[in-house]
Design a protein around this motif. Structure first.
Motif, PDB file in Angstrom:
ATOM      1  N   GLY A 120       0.849  -1.194   0.000  1.00 42.84           N
ATOM      2  CA  GLY A 120       0.000   0.000   0.000  1.00 42.84           C
ATOM      3  C   GLY A 120       0.878   1.236   0.000  1.00 42.84           C
ATOM      4  N   ARG A 121       1.974   1.161  -0.787  1.00 42.14           N
ATOM      5  CA  ARG A 121       2.964   2.241  -0.766  1.00 42.14           C
ATOM      6  C   ARG A 121       2.821   3.137  -1.987  1.00 42.14           C
ATOM      7  N   PRO A 122       2.963   4.469  -1.805  1.00 42.68           N
ATOM      8  CA  PRO A 122       2.901   5.363  -2.962  1.00 42.68           C
ATOM      9  C   PRO A 122       4.057   5.061  -3.925  1.00 42.68           C
ATOM     10  N   LEU A 128      16.928  -1.560  12.712  1.00 39.65           N
ATOM     11  CA  LEU A 128      16.565  -0.314  12.009  1.00 39.65           C
ATOM     12  C   LEU A 128      17.072  -0.448  10.571  1.00 39.65           C
ATOM     13  N   GLU A 129      16.415   0.250   9.627  1.00 35.42           N
ATOM     14  CA  GLU A 129      16.798   0.119   8.231  1.00 35.42           C
ATOM     15  C   GLU A 129      18.191   0.683   7.964  1.00 35.42           C
ATOM     16  N   SER A 130      18.728   0.280   6.800  1.00 34.97           N
ATOM     17  CA  SER A 130      20.093   0.678   6.428  1.00 34.97           C
ATOM     18  C   SER A 130      20.264   2.198   6.333  1.00 34.97           C
ATOM     19  N   ALA A 138      14.537  -6.115  -5.670  1.00 37.93           N
ATOM     20  CA  ALA A 138      13.990  -4.906  -5.044  1.00 37.93           C
ATOM     21  C   ALA A 138      13.386  -5.328  -3.717  1.00 37.93           C
ATOM     22  N   ALA A 139      13.722  -4.630  -2.627  1.00 38.15           N
ATOM     23  CA  ALA A 139      13.171  -5.053  -1.334  1.00 38.15           C
ATOM     24  C   ALA A 139      12.990  -3.884  -0.377  1.00 38.15           C
ATOM     25  N   PRO A 140      11.754  -3.385  -0.291  1.00 38.86           N
ATOM     26  CA  PRO A 140      11.447  -2.424   0.766  1.00 38.86           C
ATOM     27  C   PRO A 140      11.184  -3.180   2.059  1.00 38.86           C
ATOM     28  N   PRO A 182      10.881   5.465  -3.982  1.00 41.94           N
ATOM     29  CA  PRO A 182      11.683   4.442  -4.674  1.00 41.94           C
ATOM     30  C   PRO A 182      12.152   3.303  -3.787  1.00 41.94           C
ATOM     31  N   LEU A 183      12.553   2.204  -4.452  1.00 41.34           N
ATOM     32  CA  LEU A 183      12.938   0.975  -3.752  1.00 41.34           C
ATOM     33  C   LEU A 183      14.451   0.772  -3.806  1.00 41.34           C
ATOM     34  N   ILE A 184      14.963   0.032  -2.833  1.00 41.51           N
ATOM     35  CA  ILE A 184      16.386  -0.326  -2.821  1.00 41.51           C
ATOM     36  C   ILE A 184      16.571  -1.643  -3.576  1.00 41.51           C
ATOM     37  N   LYS A 225      16.477   9.562 -11.673  1.00 44.27           N
ATOM     38  CA  LYS A 225      17.543   9.047 -12.548  1.00 44.27           C
ATOM     39  C   LYS A 225      18.620   8.320 -11.735  1.00 44.27           C
ATOM     40  N   THR A 226      18.345   8.155 -10.451  1.00 47.25           N
ATOM     41  CA  THR A 226      19.313   7.505  -9.563  1.00 47.25           C
ATOM     42  C   THR A 226      18.713   6.214  -9.010  1.00 47.25           C
ATOM     43  N   VAL A 227      19.593   5.331  -8.544  1.00 45.73           N
ATOM     44  CA  VAL A 227      19.096   4.068  -7.975  1.00 45.73           C
ATOM     45  C   VAL A 227      19.847   3.755  -6.675  1.00 45.73           C
ATOM     46  N   ALA A 228      19.108   3.239  -5.702  1.00 49.03           N
ATOM     47  CA  ALA A 228      19.683   2.879  -4.397  1.00 49.03           C
ATOM     48  C   ALA A 228      20.053   1.395  -4.418  1.00 49.03           C
ATOM     49  N   ILE A 229      21.280   1.071  -3.997  1.00 47.20           N
ATOM     50  CA  ILE A 229      21.745  -0.323  -4.062  1.00 47.20           C
ATOM     51  C   ILE A 229      22.440  -0.726  -2.767  1.00 47.20           C
ATOM     52  N   LEU A 270      24.680  -0.534   4.630  1.00 46.06           N
ATOM     53  CA  LEU A 270      24.853   0.743   3.927  1.00 46.06           C
ATOM     54  C   LEU A 270      24.256   0.639   2.525  1.00 46.06           C
ATOM     55  N   THR A 271      23.283   1.517   2.249  1.00 44.73           N
ATOM     56  CA  THR A 271      22.709   1.627   0.902  1.00 44.73           C
ATOM     57  C   THR A 271      23.351   2.831   0.240  1.00 44.73           C
ATOM     58  N   MET A 272      23.813   2.663  -1.004  1.00 42.66           N
ATOM     59  CA  MET A 272      24.406   3.809  -1.704  1.00 42.66           C
ATOM     60  C   MET A 272      23.593   4.141  -2.950  1.00 42.66           C
ATOM     61  N   LYS A 280      15.516  14.848   0.201  1.00 41.74           N
ATOM     62  CA  LYS A 280      16.107  14.255  -1.012  1.00 41.74           C
ATOM     63  C   LYS A 280      15.675  12.802  -1.146  1.00 41.74           C
ATOM     64  N   SER A 281      15.434  12.151  -0.017  1.00 38.97           N
ATOM     65  CA  SER A 281      14.993  10.768  -0.061  1.00 38.97           C
ATOM     66  C   SER A 281      13.472  10.787   0.035  1.00 38.97           C
ATOM     67  N   PRO A 282      12.784  10.466  -1.078  1.00 38.07           N
ATOM     68  CA  PRO A 282      11.332  10.637  -1.086  1.00 38.07           C
ATOM     69  C   PRO A 282      10.641   9.958   0.092  1.00 38.07           C
ATOM     70  N   GLY A 283      11.210   8.826   0.548  1.00 39.86           N
ATOM     71  CA  GLY A 283      10.572   8.082   1.639  1.00 39.86           C
ATOM     72  C   GLY A 283      10.475   8.876   2.920  1.00 39.86           C
ATOM     73  N   MET A 284      11.361   9.860   3.109  1.00 46.34           N
ATOM     74  CA  MET A 284      11.408  10.562   4.378  1.00 46.34           C
ATOM     75  C   MET A 284      10.253  11.551   4.544  1.00 46.34           C
ATOM     76  N   LYS A 285       9.484  11.781   3.477  1.00 49.63           N
ATOM     77  CA  LYS A 285       8.400  12.754   3.630  1.00 49.63           C
ATOM     78  C   LYS A 285       7.112  12.116   4.167  1.00 49.63           C
TER      79      LYS A 285
HETATM   80  O1  TXA Z   1      17.550  -1.829   5.578  1.00 54.66           O
HETATM   81  C1  TXA Z   1      16.914  -1.531   4.569  1.00 54.66           C
HETATM   82  O2  TXA Z   1      17.296  -0.637   3.782  1.00 54.66           O
HETATM   83  C2  TXA Z   1      15.624  -2.317   4.294  1.00 54.66           C
HETATM   84  C3  TXA Z   1      15.986  -3.764   4.035  1.00 54.66           C
HETATM   85  C4  TXA Z   1      14.812  -4.612   3.640  1.00 54.66           C
HETATM   86  O3  TXA Z   1      17.019  -3.833   3.085  1.00 54.66           O
HETATM   87  N1  TXA Z   1      14.911  -1.750   3.191  1.00 54.66           N
HETATM   88  C5  TXA Z   1      14.279  -0.552   3.295  1.00 54.66           C
HETATM   89  O4  TXA Z   1      13.618  -0.164   2.144  1.00 54.66           O
HETATM   90  O5  TXA Z   1      14.277   0.122   4.299  1.00 54.66           O
HETATM   91  P1  TXA Z   1      12.501   0.964   2.118  1.00 54.66           P
HETATM   92  O6  TXA Z   1      11.943   0.869   0.747  1.00 54.66           O
HETATM   93  O7  TXA Z   1      11.565   0.777   3.234  1.00 54.66           O
HETATM   94  O8  TXA Z   1      13.296   2.311   2.249  1.00 54.66           O
HETATM   95  C6  TXA Z   1      14.082   2.789   1.161  1.00 54.66           C
HETATM   96  C7  TXA Z   1      14.483   4.221   1.389  1.00 54.66           C
HETATM   97  C8  TXA Z   1      13.315   5.160   1.259  1.00 54.66           C
HETATM   98  O9  TXA Z   1      13.413   6.189   2.235  1.00 54.66           O
HETATM   99  C9  TXA Z   1      13.524   5.714  -0.161  1.00 54.66           C
HETATM  100  O10 TXA Z   1      12.935   6.984  -0.337  1.00 54.66           O
HETATM  101  C10 TXA Z   1      15.033   5.760  -0.246  1.00 54.66           C
HETATM  102  O11 TXA Z   1      15.459   4.598   0.417  1.00 54.66           O
HETATM  103  N2  TXA Z   1      15.497   5.707  -1.653  1.00 54.66           N
HETATM  104  C11 TXA Z   1      15.441   4.652  -2.496  1.00 54.66           C
HETATM  105  N3  TXA Z   1      15.922   4.981  -3.700  1.00 54.66           N
HETATM  106  C12 TXA Z   1      16.291   6.272  -3.641  1.00 54.66           C
HETATM  107  C13 TXA Z   1      16.859   7.205  -4.580  1.00 54.66           C
HETATM  108  N4  TXA Z   1      17.138   6.859  -5.827  1.00 54.66           N
HETATM  109  N5  TXA Z   1      17.107   8.468  -4.130  1.00 54.66           N
HETATM  110  C14 TXA Z   1      16.825   8.826  -2.854  1.00 54.66           C
HETATM  111  N6  TXA Z   1      16.303   7.994  -1.927  1.00 54.66           N
HETATM  112  C15 TXA Z   1      16.025   6.734  -2.316  1.00 54.66           C
END
Ligand code: TXA
Ligand code: MG
Length: 350
Positions: free
Chosen positions: A58-60, A180-182, A141-143, A64-66, A117-121, A98-100, A228-233
């Motif tokens: 149920g996510r907007p 807690l998330e990465s 892809a795993a949120p 974006p996803l990691i 135009k960017t991707v989180a990995i 660490l997600t980059m 900058k990280s859409p999820g934080m809003k």
């Molecule tokens: O620990 C974690 O990162 C966990 C586990 C499952 O790996 N995953 C996780 O995913 O927390 P999620 O989708 O709940 O959170 C991903 C965060 C969000 O705040 C999203 O906005 C940010 O990463 N994000 C993803 N791609 C992005 C991008 N290209 N630019 C900026 N922020 C991004």
């Protein structure tokens, strides 16, 4: 949808990894543990499959996803540029929390990046996550495996509560140990910037690559700023009850919370307090949950989401929490706690 739950046991591990990988290759959704929190995994390269993740949570879809990969060598398949800083960071922190963020290349669907135009990995370190990803041979892809807006799941029980009937498979591999998330670190700007704090702290990153920035929004949480990280809003990590967080001299905070608990009880609300082991006995509420010892910030981090979910299970309507020490992972703990409260931190003066 019928959700299969697999409990990883020593003698059958191999078979379970094969089953989970097969589901992923067939375009299914598979929830599995990582060292941070549980995730809902799916093949990151197929838009129709990725769409199912957003629906299940149920996510907007602008959030974006990691993308999770099995090892750092695969990074170049998915990004168009690897900045110099990335190499020592990968050596130091991958596999790990660490997600980059990199400039993406064309094989990453826009649906993964919410049009960015960017991707989180990241390369997770949890053995179950690694085995599943490696066996599938896919970028996954795993949120976090929670319904959008709820606290992230740190146990299989949490995932089952949120996602039974919504995903094809849940792999129970025990508790996620960090809780807690990465940390999310953007490498696409002039200077690397932390967009979300986590287990890999600013100091740990700076010890490897020198000074970095922190997204101002992460700290100030002013509503008018665009993160900058859409999820934080989005309001996140929130329990059903109304949560308020207090900071100040501990005697004053305890006194103030006890007074508010009394008032809430008089208003016939079920009350709960989140407290450290050292202070728990000083509170008087219907439910008191110990989050960990003041001396162990990693224990407090690991228990936060569980404690918030416990409050829901107990039907607590008015939840009160002290603030926790903001050293090391404590920065991430307070970031999540404040977001869970809708940024309601109340300073108690002397
Ligand atoms: O620990 C974690 O990162 C966990 C586990 C499952 O790996 N995953 C996780 O995913 O927390 P999620 O989708 O709940 O959170 C991903 C965060 C969000 O705040 C999203 O906005 C940010 O990463 N994000 C993803 N791609 C992005 C991008 N290209 N630019 C900026 N922020 C991004
Ligand atoms: Mg999440």
């Amino acid at each position: 949808m019928n959700t299969i739950v697999l409990h990883i046991k020593d003698d059958q591990q191999h078979k379970y990894y094969q089953e989970a990988a097969k589901k992923l290759l067939d375009g299914g959704l598979v929830a599995f543990p990582t060292e941070t929190v549980y995730g809902i995994g799916a093949n990151a390269l197929v838009p129709e499959v990725v769409k199912k993740i957003y629906a299940a949570k149920g996510r907007p879809s602008d959030n974006p996803l990691i993308v999770h990969i099995g090892n750092a060598n695969e990074l170049e398949k998915y990004v168009s540029e690897i900045p110099e800083h990335a190499y020592p960071l990968m050596d130091a922190f991958w596999p790990g929390a660490l997600t980059m963020i990199f400039k993406k290349n064309d094989c990453i669907p826009d649906l993964i990046t919410g049009g960015l135009k960017t991707v989180a990995i990241r390369v997770p370190s949890h053995p179950v996550a690694r085995k599943i990803i490696e066996t599938s041979g896919l970028p996954i892809a795993a949120p976090s495996a929670n319904i959008s807006g709820k606290p992230s799941p740190t146990t299989a029980k949490h995932v089952i509560e949120d996602l039974s009937g919504r995903v094809d498979m849940i792999v129970d591999g025990g508790d996620a140990n960090i809780g807690l998330e990465s940390t999310v670190l953007d490498l696409t700007g002039e200077r690397p910037m932390i967009l979300r704090p986590g287990g890999v702290t600013k100091a740990m990153i700076e010890a490897v690559i020198g000074p970095i920035d922190v997204d101002a929004h992460m700290l100030s949480l002013e509503k008018k700023e665009v993160p900058k990280s859409p999820g934080m809003k989005y309001r996140h990590y929130a329990p059903k009850g109304h949560l308020k967080v207090f900071s100040g001299h501990s005697d004053h905070v305890i006194q103030h919370i006890n007074k508010l608990v009394q008032e809430a009880k008089e208003a016939k609300l079920i009350t709960g307090v989140i407290a450290t082991q050292e202070e728990a006995h000083l509170y008087d509420a219907d439910h008191i949950r110990v989050i960990g010892s003041m001396k162990k910030p990693e224990e407090i981090a690991a228990n936060l989401f569980k404690v918030l979910r416990d409050m829901d299970d107990l039907g607590v309507e008015a939840i009160f929490s002290t603030s926790f020490d903001e050293t090391d992972i404590g920065v991430a703990t307070m970031n999540r706690l404040l977001k869970a409260s809708g940024n309601q931190k109340i300073e108690i003066g002397d």
